[in-house]
Design an enzyme around this catalytic site. Sequence first.
Site, PDB file in Angstrom:
ATOM      1  N   THR A  56      -5.523   0.743  12.442  1.00  0.00           N
ATOM      2  CA  THR A  56      -5.922   0.866  11.091  1.00  0.00           C
ATOM      3  C   THR A  56      -5.934  -0.367  10.513  1.00  0.00           C
ATOM      4  O   THR A  56      -6.466  -0.487   9.159  1.00  0.00           O
ATOM      5  CB  THR A  56      -5.338   2.041  10.231  1.00  0.00           C
ATOM      6  OG1 THR A  56      -3.577   1.217   9.622  1.00  0.00           O
ATOM      7  CG2 THR A  56      -4.766   3.425  10.900  1.00  0.00           C
TER       8      THR A  56
ATOM      9  N   ASN B  70      -2.693  -6.938   9.092  1.00  0.00           N
ATOM     10  CA  ASN B  70      -3.665  -7.588   8.154  1.00  0.00           C
ATOM     11  C   ASN B  70      -3.419  -8.451   7.243  1.00  0.00           C
ATOM     12  O   ASN B  70      -4.503  -8.866   6.750  1.00  0.00           O
ATOM     13  CB  ASN B  70      -3.420  -6.036   6.693  1.00  0.00           C
ATOM     14  CG  ASN B  70      -1.745  -5.794   6.211  1.00  0.00           C
ATOM     15  OD1 ASN B  70      -1.937  -6.445   4.538  1.00  0.00           O
ATOM     16  ND2 ASN B  70      -0.887  -5.681   6.466  1.00  0.00           N
TER      17      ASN B  70
ATOM     18  N   GLU C  75       1.474  -0.514  16.680  1.00  0.00           N
ATOM     19  CA  GLU C  75       0.531   0.800  16.181  1.00  0.00           C
ATOM     20  C   GLU C  75      -0.671   0.959  17.494  1.00  0.00           C
ATOM     21  O   GLU C  75      -1.105   2.409  18.126  1.00  0.00           O
ATOM     22  CB  GLU C  75      -0.440  -0.008  14.917  1.00  0.00           C
ATOM     23  CG  GLU C  75      -1.150   1.447  14.683  1.00  0.00           C
ATOM     24  CD  GLU C  75      -2.259   0.566  13.209  1.00  0.00           C
ATOM     25  OE1 GLU C  75      -4.201   1.466  13.215  1.00  0.00           O
ATOM     26  OE2 GLU C  75      -1.815   0.009  12.540  1.00  0.00           O
TER      27      GLU C  75
ATOM     28  N   CYS D  57       0.348  -1.358   0.122  1.00  0.00           N
ATOM     29  CA  CYS D  57       0.269   0.191  -0.214  1.00  0.00           C
ATOM     30  C   CYS D  57       0.460   1.379   0.255  1.00  0.00           C
ATOM     31  O   CYS D  57       2.140   0.562   0.122  1.00  0.00           O
ATOM     32  CB  CYS D  57      -1.292  -0.002   0.768  1.00  0.00           C
ATOM     33  SG  CYS D  57       0.241   0.077   2.725  1.00  0.00           S
TER      34      CYS D  57
END
Length: 314
Positions: free
Chosen positions: A168, A228, A126, A12
Amino acid sequence: MQIKLANPRGFCAGVDRAIEIVNRALDVFGPPIYVRHEVVHNKFVVDNLRQRGAIFVEELDQVPNNVIVIFSAHGVSQAVRKEAEGRGLKVFDATCPLVTKVHMEVVRYSRDGHECVLIGHEGHPEVEGTMGQYDASNGGAIYLVEDEADVAALEVRKPEALHYVTQTTLSMDDTSKVIDALRAKFPQIQGPRKNDICYATQNRQDAVKELADQCDMVLVVGSPNSSNSNRLRELAERMGTPAYLIDGAEDMQRGWFDGVRRIGITAGASAPEVLVRGVIAQLREWGASEEQELEGREENITFSMPKELRVKAL
């Protein structure tokens, strides 16, 4: 065997930027460059940067004086920033701008004396960075919840001044259930104007759902510590499709594919395309046909580099 490729997959914009920051720092200043935590959660990427002269550490007390240090894409707490400033370290911040957006939300709630609930996985860097944005000196607090059971057990001091933010890289489906539970228990709770789960996470989750619907098995290229990537594997399995999380072709076993006619391949946001190509090459050796790319959604977002690391136009 037929190969189907998820689209989008892999890197990304935030990961691209973080890796490029380390590479350009090495080019401009030379090794060693210190990086607090793995810049992104991918073994192949980290090993390559280590070979170039990046030194990965978990805490700043492992960093000598008068060197350059880079903060990883996952972000850091205010305490870590202050420690770096206090020591006079030269810092390049590779925090994903979409993580920084969440940090700014938490800082605002803290400044206003409001309380905040963070939906995320305990121990993830995070989450540690986001929790560390909150200054409780104004009389509020920040709380971490991971699931509906955590919400049921949660007690807050200011239900009338309560907000939520999210990590996120979470599963959109799981997160929506936690948000519903928060709203049911705390009717006055407010969320961010825009969903904190990033566009790339959403797009890759949508793509793996489409992939799992069309395939007998799904391979997710990504490292075990990648949040993720794990969510992609879980999503495929939740749809009833067997799924494996692999670092690369070397992790595959030939027996997995007995009786499999359609193999789906995707990659987490921190996994480079070269690893996907290696998986495809191995499957072709085992008799798979040429790959077919699903239509998917185009991504054209880019994030700017720190000024000192920008390449000057010739």
